[in-house]
Design an enzyme around this catalytic site. Structure first.
Site, PDB file in Angstrom:
ATOM      1  N   GLU A   1      -1.187  -8.940   5.303  1.00 26.53           N
ATOM      2  CA  GLU A   1      -1.026  -9.009   6.765  1.00 26.53           C
ATOM      3  C   GLU A   1      -2.334  -8.829   7.509  1.00 26.53           C
ATOM      4  OE1 GLU A   1      -0.711  -4.577   5.961  1.00 26.53           O
ATOM      5  OE2 GLU A   1      -0.222  -6.451   4.932  1.00 26.53           O
TER       6      GLU A   1
ATOM      7  N   HIS B   1      -3.396  -5.830   1.254  1.00 28.74           N
ATOM      8  CA  HIS B   1      -2.736  -6.104   2.538  1.00 28.74           C
ATOM      9  C   HIS B   1      -2.859  -7.580   2.926  1.00 28.74           C
ATOM     10  CE1 HIS B   1      -2.201  -1.877   4.030  1.00 28.74           C
ATOM     11  NE2 HIS B   1      -3.208  -1.645   3.207  1.00 28.74           N
TER      12      HIS B   1
ATOM     13  N   CYS C   1       0.834  -1.199   0.000  1.00 33.33           N
ATOM     14  CA  CYS C   1       0.000   0.000   0.000  1.00 33.33           C
ATOM     15  C   CYS C   1       0.876   1.258   0.000  1.00 33.33           C
ATOM     16  CB  CYS C   1      -0.975  -0.034   1.181  1.00 33.33           C
ATOM     17  SG  CYS C   1      -2.363   1.116   1.028  1.00 33.33           S
TER      18      CYS C   1
END
Length: 227
Positions: free
Chosen positions: A203, A201, A85
């Site tokens: 994560e 993302h 990002c």
């Protein structure tokens, strides 16, 4: 495996990335943007967030941080560098990755889960990964990937597109493009394949309580490839 996550003023996914990396076996260190030297690392991550409040252009001020000279040297020496990002935005601002990230097509901040299709598995990030299509999360205002005609020709010829936005079945089509990115591009590599930038993302998808575990597949595969 040793990893380093760079924290900039305004980073808000650095701790999320730290948790994800440690969960899957990395020995991670947090590195402040004003530091000069990187710790010994097998992987360096530029996390998501809003470094320097997105002033000037997203990632532009962070790209001039003191630590970035070491990150650039590490990357140019073949080290693995991943930008998620805002980290992707920083990588294009440094010139480590081609193209730019513009405001989303409809000029709105987007925060939702999306599907992405892996395009290139000939690298340490996706080699041997279990499946082709993944559900990840996006949260950005400037995720609209763009580059010149000459650059997109080169990117395609060198197989530098890492991920496409797709539907859940892996079909890459306009309707699955959340932000107007050129050719539905969600992530790109440098020519050598050691630098990866992507808007989604992984994560944020490492536990059922976080709405999914497709990110777990990504991180498990990554550390296995780096061992």
């Amino acid at each position: 495996m040793q990893s380093s996550v760079i924290t900039f003023p305004g980073s808000n996914c650095d701790r999320d990335m730290d948790v994800a990396l440690k969960k899957f076996g990395f020995k991670n260190k947090m590195v402040w943007h004003d530091d000069v030297e990187l710790p010994k690392s097998d992987l360096v991550v530029l996390p998501g967030g809003f470094s320097y409040g997105d002033y000037l252009r997203c990632g532009s001020m962070a790209s001039k941080s003191r630590i970035m000279k070491s990150v650039v040297n590490f990357a140019q020496g073949g080290g693995k560098v991943m930008g998620i990002c805002n980290g992707f935005q920083i990588l294009v601002e440094t010139g480590l990755l081609p193209g730019v990230l513009l405001r989303n097509e409809y000029l709105e901040f987007i925060c939702k889960n999306v599907f992405v299709k892996v395009n290139n598995k000939d690298n340490s990030y996706f080699k041997g990964i279990k499946k082709d299509t993944y559900e990840f999360h996006i949260a950005h205002n400037e995720g609209n990937y763009f580059c010149s005609k000459e650059q997109i020709k080169e990117i395609n010829e060198n197989n530098q597109i890492a991920l496409f936005y797709s539907d859940k079945d892996g079909n890459v089509k306009k309707e699955s493009n959340p932000n107007g990115s050129l050719q539905n591009i969600a992530g790109v590599f440098n020519k050598e394949g050691n630098i990866l930038g992507m808007m989604p993302h992984p994560e944020r998808m490492i536990d059922p309580a976080l709405s999914g575990e497709d990110g777990s597949i990504f991180f498990e595969n990554l550390i296995n490839n780096l061992k």
